[in-house]
Design a protein around this motif. Structure first.
Motif, PDB file in Angstrom:
ATOM      1  N   VAL A   5       0.726  -1.272  -0.115  1.00  0.00           N
ATOM      2  CA  VAL A   5       0.112   0.091  -0.035  1.00  0.00           C
ATOM      3  C   VAL A   5       0.715   1.185   0.035  1.00  0.00           C
ATOM      4  O   VAL A   5       0.623   2.207  -0.976  1.00  0.00           O
ATOM      5  CB  VAL A   5      -1.071   0.114   1.100  1.00  0.00           C
ATOM      6  CG1 VAL A   5      -1.621   1.309   1.155  1.00  0.00           C
ATOM      7  CG2 VAL A   5      -2.021  -1.311   1.191  1.00  0.00           C
ATOM      8  N   TRP A 168     -11.630   1.564  -4.526  1.00  0.00           N
ATOM      9  CA  TRP A 168     -10.845   2.010  -3.344  1.00  0.00           C
ATOM     10  C   TRP A 168     -11.313   3.182  -2.561  1.00  0.00           C
ATOM     11  O   TRP A 168     -12.093   4.018  -3.162  1.00  0.00           O
ATOM     12  CB  TRP A 168      -9.605   2.654  -4.062  1.00  0.00           C
ATOM     13  CG  TRP A 168      -8.456   1.674  -4.850  1.00  0.00           C
ATOM     14  CD1 TRP A 168      -9.079   1.080  -6.104  1.00  0.00           C
ATOM     15  CD2 TRP A 168      -7.225   1.170  -4.732  1.00  0.00           C
ATOM     16  NE1 TRP A 168      -7.989   0.127  -6.627  1.00  0.00           N
ATOM     17  CE2 TRP A 168      -6.962   0.414  -5.904  1.00  0.00           C
ATOM     18  CE3 TRP A 168      -6.188   1.905  -3.660  1.00  0.00           C
ATOM     19  CZ2 TRP A 168      -5.791  -0.005  -5.870  1.00  0.00           C
ATOM     20  CZ3 TRP A 168      -5.019   1.043  -3.898  1.00  0.00           C
ATOM     21  CH2 TRP A 168      -4.833   0.201  -4.905  1.00  0.00           C
ATOM     22  N   SER A 170     -10.157   6.187   0.582  1.00  0.00           N
ATOM     23  CA  SER A 170      -9.042   6.744   1.479  1.00  0.00           C
ATOM     24  C   SER A 170      -9.777   7.499   2.509  1.00  0.00           C
ATOM     25  O   SER A 170     -11.021   7.712   2.443  1.00  0.00           O
ATOM     26  CB  SER A 170      -8.760   7.928   0.335  1.00  0.00           C
ATOM     27  OG  SER A 170      -9.325   8.965   0.061  1.00  0.00           O
ATOM     28  N   ARG A 199      -6.585  -1.985  -0.814  1.00  0.00           N
ATOM     29  CA  ARG A 199      -7.053  -0.757  -1.575  1.00  0.00           C
ATOM     30  C   ARG A 199      -7.521   0.169  -0.901  1.00  0.00           C
ATOM     31  O   ARG A 199      -8.676   1.093  -1.066  1.00  0.00           O
ATOM     32  CB  ARG A 199      -8.413  -1.450  -2.330  1.00  0.00           C
ATOM     33  CG  ARG A 199      -8.086  -2.675  -3.286  1.00  0.00           C
ATOM     34  CD  ARG A 199      -8.964  -2.539  -4.534  1.00  0.00           C
ATOM     35  NE  ARG A 199     -10.302  -2.846  -4.040  1.00  0.00           N
ATOM     36  CZ  ARG A 199     -10.990  -3.990  -3.931  1.00  0.00           C
ATOM     37  NH1 ARG A 199     -10.260  -5.262  -3.997  1.00  0.00           N
ATOM     38  NH2 ARG A 199     -12.344  -4.098  -3.246  1.00  0.00           N
ATOM     39  N   ASP A 227     -11.344   2.791 -10.051  1.00  0.00           N
ATOM     40  CA  ASP A 227     -10.120   2.353 -10.624  1.00  0.00           C
ATOM     41  C   ASP A 227     -10.084   2.145 -12.098  1.00  0.00           C
ATOM     42  O   ASP A 227     -11.031   1.151 -12.621  1.00  0.00           O
ATOM     43  CB  ASP A 227      -9.280   1.197 -10.212  1.00  0.00           C
ATOM     44  CG  ASP A 227      -8.025   0.703 -10.822  1.00  0.00           C
ATOM     45  OD1 ASP A 227      -7.424   1.351 -11.672  1.00  0.00           O
ATOM     46  OD2 ASP A 227      -7.361  -0.403 -10.446  1.00  0.00           O
ATOM     47  N   LEU A 237      -6.795   5.911 -10.546  1.00  0.00           N
ATOM     48  CA  LEU A 237      -7.969   6.346  -9.493  1.00  0.00           C
ATOM     49  C   LEU A 237      -8.777   7.831  -9.975  1.00  0.00           C
ATOM     50  O   LEU A 237      -7.990   8.741 -10.202  1.00  0.00           O
ATOM     51  CB  LEU A 237      -7.583   6.281  -8.106  1.00  0.00           C
ATOM     52  CG  LEU A 237      -6.925   5.106  -7.570  1.00  0.00           C
ATOM     53  CD1 LEU A 237      -6.733   5.094  -6.202  1.00  0.00           C
ATOM     54  CD2 LEU A 237      -7.809   3.709  -7.837  1.00  0.00           C
TER      55      LEU A 237
END
Length: 944
Positions: A5, A168, A170, A199, A227, A237
Motif C-alpha cells: 500500500v 478504492w 481513502s 485498496r 480504478d 484512480l
C-alpha cells in the motif's frame, strides 16, 4: 500488505490530486444485472435509493444564486443551501429546521472565486463549470460514519452494479500539527464492509479533511475512488464520492473545537458517476453531452467530435466542442435561475463564459451567427425534466444568449482588427503592448476577456506584456477601491458555540410576535405597544457570554421576547430603546436587532448596569418603524403594479427598504419605457388613493403551495408563514377558486406593514438602472418625499426619461451640425496650407483652429491628400495656450513616430502629449511660436 500500500500511495496521491483524465472505455461489465445507465435513470436511482430504502427527504435543488451568502458567487456544492443548519443559524420555525435525513441533486457552478474550473474547461476530458452534485445529509447526529459508509457502498455496488474490486477508499490519516489522530473509525468501517487493506489509502488534511472556509464547521472525510485501469497495470484512480463527517469547528484563532452537533455531508458528481456506469472515456462522452455535441456538429459543419486533447487536437476543434457544450449548459442554468450576463460579481463571470463560448464557436468551429441560442432547446431537453425552471424560461434564455452573442461578435471583429493593426507595427522581438490589451479587455472598451486576448496572441506566437498588464490591473483595483461605497457594518452575531450552548440549555427561540402588536387610532395615527421582557443572556463585544454589563459598555442582549423587527427580508431593523422596569428615567439605546438561528440579538449601549434576569420594557422608534411599514407595503404594491404593466410572469429579484427610500430589482429584458413607468406609478397611486385594507394572517405553509398569482421569493419561509393581502381577506385570497391573488397584491412576507394603504401617501419612481442584462433596479420614494418630488430637484423617473430622450435628440442634432462645421473649416484650412507648401516630406506650420478636434481634422486631411508627407500644426489660443496635432507618413515609420514628435514639441512648451505612432496631439503654453516650430522641424529632420 502495508508495504505494498505504501509503495503505491505516493503515486495514487499524485494521481488523485491531478484528477486524472479518463484514459479509455471500461474493459469489463459493471454488473450481471442491468443497472441504470442513462443520466435521468442514474439520477432517479440515487434519489429513490435514499428516499425509499433509507427514509431520506428529497429536497429540490436550490438556485445557483447563493441565498444570503456574500462569500459565494455561485452555489458550488450541494451543502451550500444547508449552511444555516451547519452554522446553527437556521430559523427554528422554518421547514429546514425539521430536516434530519435529506438527499438531492444540486445544480452547481464552479467559475470565478476560489473554486473555479473555467480555465480548465476544454483542455481536458473532465472539467466543467456546471455540474450536478448528488448528495445525502444527516443533520444533528441522526446517523454518522457507519451508516453513511454502508449506504454509499450499498448504492454503488448493489444498485449501480460497480464491481467491488474496482473501488478504492481513502481516509484521514491524521494531522499532528493540529493535534488530530487518524480516523481509524472510518478505516475499520470500510474493513468490516469488505474493502481490503490493499485498496485503502490514508492521506493528510489536504486530501481528507474538509473545511467550509477559514472558520466554521469542518471534519475528516473519506473518499471512494474508481480504478479506471481495472487491475491492468498501475491503478488509475478517479474520485467518485466524498463523505464528510462534520465534527469540529475551526475557530477564528485557527484552533479546532468540537461541534455541539455532528453532521454528515456527502457529494458525488453525476457526470463522473455516469461516465463510470456508461464505460466512457470522458464525461463528455455520456448522454448528458452527446446530444449537445451532435447539435454542435450539425449546426457548425465542423468535423465530428472525437475526444482529442493536447497536441493531438489539431486546430483545437475538440477543445472548442467541449467549451461550447459546457458553457451553454452553464449559461442556460444560470439565466433560468435569474443570473444574467452583466458587469460585476456573478453576472460578470457569466458574461465571460458567454463571450468565451462565442469565441470558440465562431473562430474554431466556424459557427454561423445566432448559433449559441439554437443550442438552448437541447439543454432544456436533457436537463429540463430534472430542473423545470429551464422549461419555463427557455425563450428568455435563448433570447439573452443570442443578444449577448451578437454584441460580442461585433466587439470580437473590432478587437481582431485592432490586434492585427498593432501586430503590424511591432518588431520581431516586441511584446504586445499592455495598454492595447487592457483597452480590449472587460475593464477597457470592448469587453474581451483577457484570457481570450492572451489566447489570440498565443495562437499568433506573440507574447503579452504581462508586467504592464499587472500594473494596469493594480491601478484599476485601486481606482475601484477609492470609488467603492462604504461597506455597511454587519452587526453583532451569535457564533455556532453560543447558539449550541443556548440550545443545550433549552433556551427557546425569541418570541418576536409582539412586533405585530400595533393598531390604528380613530384619528388615523398608529399606536405601537411596548413589550415587557426578561434578560436571558448578555454578550460582550467579543461574543463572550456574561452575567452583567457595566456603565458605557456595548453589548448584545438576548430577551425572551421582543417587539423589535430584526433585519431580514429586505426590511431594515428597528431601532429604539429599552428601560429597566422600575427605573423608567434611564434609557438603554438599541441600535439594531439581528436574527441568529431564531434568537433576536439586540445591540445595546448600557448607561448603567444591566444583569441577566432583569425585567425590561422595550420601545421602538415609532417614526422609523412607521416609515419602514410605508415602504414595505409600497414594495408589495410596486411588485403588483409591475406585473400589471409587464405581464404576470414578471419576477422580483430582490428589494431593500429603510426610512429613506426603497429599491426594487425586477426581471426585465430592457429598461422600462416612460409609458410603463407612468403606468406602474399610476397603479400604485390608485391603490393608495383607495385606502385599501391590508390583511395579515399566519397560515400553514402547505396552504400557500398552489395558489395562482401568490408571490413569494427564493427564500426559506417559516411554517406557519405570514400572508399579506391588499384589499382581500387572507382566507379569500388563498381560496384557489376565487382567483383573488391574480387580482391584487398577495405575498408571503414576515415584514411589518401598514393596516391601510392610504398612509403611503404617494409613490414616485426616481431612478432606474440595469444591474445586469435581464435585471432592472428601480429606486422609489413615498409619502412627503414623493409628494414634493416635482416641486424640488427630484422628479418622477418617467418624466426624466421623456426629457432625457428629448435632450438626446437635440444633442445628436447639435453634434451633427458641429461635425459638419468642423469638417468645412478643416477643408478650407487644408487647401490654404497645401497652396503655401510645395510637395515634400514635411509640413510644419501654424494655423488658427477653434478646437483640438478641428486641428486634428486639418492634419488628417493634409496627410490624406499628401500621403508621403508628415505634418505637424500648432494653433495659438487665448492666454498663451497652444494646441498641437501631428501625423507621420507610413513610409517614415518606425524610426519616426507621431507620439514621440508631439511629445518633443509639447514638452518644449511645458505641456503634454498623447496618441499613437501614426497620429498624436497635445497642448502647451509659449509666447515664442517660432522656437516651438524650430523644435518640431529639427526633430523631424533628424528622424527623416
Amino acid at each position: 500488505m502495508a508495504a505494498s500500500v505504501a509503495a503505491v500511495a505516493g503515486r495514487l496521491r499524485r494521481a488523485i490530486r491531478r484528477s486524472p483524465q479518463w484514459r479509455g472505455p471500461s474493459r469489463r461489465a459493471l454488473s450481471s444485472e442491468a443497472p441504470p445507465t442513462q443520466a435521468a435513470a442514474v439520477r432517479d436511482a440515487f434519489l429513490s435509493f435514499f428516499r425509499d430504502r433509507h427514509g431520506h427527504r428529497l429536497v429540490p435543488s436550490s438556485s445557483v444564486r447563493p441565498r444570503g451568502d456574500p462569500s459565494l458567487l455561485f452555489v458550488n456544492a450541494g451543502m451550500n443551501q444547508f449552511k444555516p443548519i451547519f452554522l446553527g443559524t437556521v430559523d427554528p420555525r422554518s421547514e429546514m429546521a425539521g430536516f434530519r435525513r435529506v438527499a438531492n441533486s444540486q445544480k452547481c457552478v464552479r467559475a470565478g472565486g476560489r473554486h473555479s474550473d473555467l480555465e480548465d474547461v476544454g483542455r481536458d476530458l473532465s472539467h466543467h463549470t456546471f455540474f450536478e452534485m448528488l448528495g445525502n445529509w444527516a443533520f444533528r447526529g441522526v446517523y454518522f460514519k457507519e451508516e453513511a459508509c454502508s449506504m454509499a457502498w450499498e448504492l454503488l455496488t448493489q444498485v449501480y452494479g460497480i464491481p467491488e474490486d474496482r473501488l478504492w477508499v481513502s481516509y484521514f490519516g491524521g494531522d499532528p500539527k493540529a493535534g488530530l489522530g487518524p480516523d481509524l473509525e472510518s478505516r475499520d468501517i470500510w474493513l468490516n464492509l469488505g474493502v481490503p487493506a490493499s485498496r485503502m489509502l490514508s492521506f493528510g488534511p489536504q486530501e481528507n479533511f474538509w473545511e467550509m472556509g477559514d472558520t466554521g464547521p469542518c471534519g475528516p472525510c473519506t473518499e471512494i475512488h474508481y480504478d479506471l485501469a481495472g487491475g491492468v497495470g498501475a491503478p488509475q484512480l478517479v474520485e467518485l464520492w466524498n463523505l464528510v463527517f462534520m465534527q469540529h469547528n475551526r475557530e477564528a484563532d485557527g484552533s479546532l473545537q468540537p461541534l455541539p452537533q455532528r453532521h454528515v455531508d456527502t457529494g458525488m458528481g453525476l457526470e463522473r458517476l455516469l461516465a463510470v456506469l456508461q464505460g466512457r472515456r470522458s464525461t463528455y462522452d455520456t448522454d448528458l453531452f452527446s446530444p449537445l455535441l451532435n447539435a454542435i456538429h450539425q449546426g457548425c459543419g465542423a468535423p465530428p467530435y472525437s475526444g482529442r486533447v493536447g497536441a493531438a487536437d489539431e486546430g483545437h476543434t475538440d477543445t472548442a466542442y467541449r467549451v461550447v457544450a459546457d458553457h451553454i449548459r452553464t449559461l442556460s442554468v444560470c439565466i433560468a435561475d435569474g443570473v444574467s450576463p452583466g458587469m460585476s460579481g456573478a453576472p460578470l463571470v457569466l458574461r465571460q463564459i458567454l463571450r468565451r463560448a462565442v469565441r470558440f464557436s465562431t473562430e474554431l468551429l466556424r459557427a454561423p451567427p445566432g448559433f449559441l441560442g439554437s443550442l438552448v432547446p437541447v439543454v432544456v431537453e436533457t436537463l429540463g425534466g430534472a430542473y423545470p425552471e429551464l422549461q419555463r424560461n427557455s425563450a428568455q434564455i435563448a433570447s439573452l444568449v443570442s443578444e449577448g452573442e451578437a454584441a460580442f461578435l461585433a466587439s470580437l471583429q473590432r478587437g481582431r482588427r485592432i490586434i492585427e493593426r498593432t501586430l503590424r507595427r511591432l518588431g520581431p522581438s516586441d511584446v504586445f503592448p499592455a495598454e492595447v490589451a487592457w483597452s480590449l479587455s472587460l475593464s477597457g472598451n470592448l469587453g474581451l476577456p483577457l484570457d481570450l486576448v492572451e489566447l489570440m496572441l498565443e495562437e499568433k506566437g506573440v507574447q503579452l506584456d504581462s508586467a504592464g498588464l499587472e500594473r494596469l490591473a493594480q491601478e484599476e483595483a485601486q481606482h475601484r477601491a477609492r470609488q467603492a461605497e462604504p461597506v455597511q457594518e454587519q452587526g453583532r452575531q451569535l457564533d455556532i458555540h453560543a447558539l449550541g450552548e443556548l440550545q443545550r440549555q433549552g433556551v427557546p427561540p425569541t418570541d418576536d410576535s409582539p412586533k405585530y402588536n400595533y393598531s390604528l387610532r380613530p384619528s388615523g395615527g398608529y399606536e405601537f405597544s411596548t413589550c415587557e421582557a426578561q434578560v436571558l443572556q448578555l454578550y460582550t463585544e467579543d461574543g463572550t457570554a456574561v452575567a452583567s454589563v457595566g456603565e458605557g459598555q456595548r453589548c448584545g442582549l438576548l430577551l425572551d421576547k421582543t417587539n423589535f423587527y430584526a433585519e431580514q427580508g429586505g426590511q431594515a431593523s428597528d431601532r429604539g430603546y429599552l428601560v429597566r422596569v422600575g427605573l423608567q428615567d434611564v434609557l438603554f439605546p438599541v441600535a439594531r436587532a439581528q436574527v441568529c438561528g431564531g434568537f433576536i440579538l439586540h445591540e445595546v449601549v448600557a448607561p448603567e448596569c444591566l444583569k441577566v434576569g432583569d425585567q425590561v420594557q422595550l420601545h421602538v422608534d415609532e417614526a422609523w418603524r412607521l416609515s419602514c411599514m410605508e415602504k414595505h407595503t409600497a414594495v408589495h404594491l410596486l411588485n403588483w403594479a409591475l406585473r400589471q404593466a409587464l405581464g404576470p410572469g414578471t419576477e422580483q429579484r430582490g428589494s431593500h427598504l429603510n426610512p429613506e427610500g426603497l429599491r426594487f430589482d425586477v426581471a426585465t429584458q430592457a429598461l422600462l419605457t416612460p409609458e410603463q413607468l407612468r403606468a406602474v406609478e399610476g397603479t400604485v397611486q390608485k391603490a393608495v388613493g383607495q385606502d385599501e385594507a391590508v390583511y395579515m394572517e399566519e397560515v400553514a405553509l402547505a396552504r400557500t403551495a398552489h395558489v395562482p398569482g401568490l408571490r413569494s421569493l427564493d427564500e426559506v419561509y417559516p411554517d406557519p408563514v405570514r400572508v399579506v393581502s391588499v384589499g382581500v381577506p387572507v382566507a379569500q385570497a388563498l381560496n384557489p377558486a376565487s382567483q383573488a391573488a391574480l387580482q391584487t397584491s398577495v405575498e408571503l412576507c414576515c415584514g411589518t406593514h401598514l393596516l391601510r394603504t392610504g398612509a403611503i401617501g404617494d409613490l414616485v419612481i426616481i431612478g432606474e438602472r440595469q444591474l445586469t442584462k435581464g435585471t432592472t433596479r428601480l429606486l422609489a420614494i413615498t409619502g412627503e418625499q414623493a409628494q414634493q418630488a416635482v416641486d424640488t430637484a427630484v422628479m418622477p423617473q418617467w418624466q426624466r426619461r421623456e426629457l432625457q430622450a428629448t435632450l438626446k435628440a437635440l444633442q445628436r442634432r447639435a453634434n451633427t451640425a458641429v461635425r459638419k462645421l468642423e469638417m468645412g473649416q478643416a477643408a478650407q484650412k487644408t487647401q490654404e496650407l497645401l497652396q503655401q507648401h510645395s510637395e515634400g516630406p514635411l509640413i510644419v506650420d501654424t494655423v488658427y483652429a477653434e478646437s483640438l478636434s478641428v486641428l486634428v481634422k486639418v492634419v488628417r486631411q493634409l496627410c490624406k491628400q499628401a500621403p508621403s508627407t508628415s505634418v505637424l500644426l500648432l494653433s495659438p489660443q487665448p492666454l498663451g495656450q497652444v494646441l498641437c496635432a501631428c501625423q507621420v507618413a507610413q513610409s517614415a515609420m518606425p524610426a519616426f513616430t507621431a507620439e514621440a514628435w508631439a511629445l518633443a514639441v509639447c514638452s518644449h512648451m511645458g505641456g503634454k502629449a498623447w496618441g499613437s505612432r501614426v497620429v498624436a496631439q497635445g497642448t502647451g503654453s509659449t509666447a515664442d511660436l517660432e522656437a516651438a516650430l524650430s523644435t518640431a522641424r529639427a526633430y523631424a529632420l533628424n528622424k527623416l
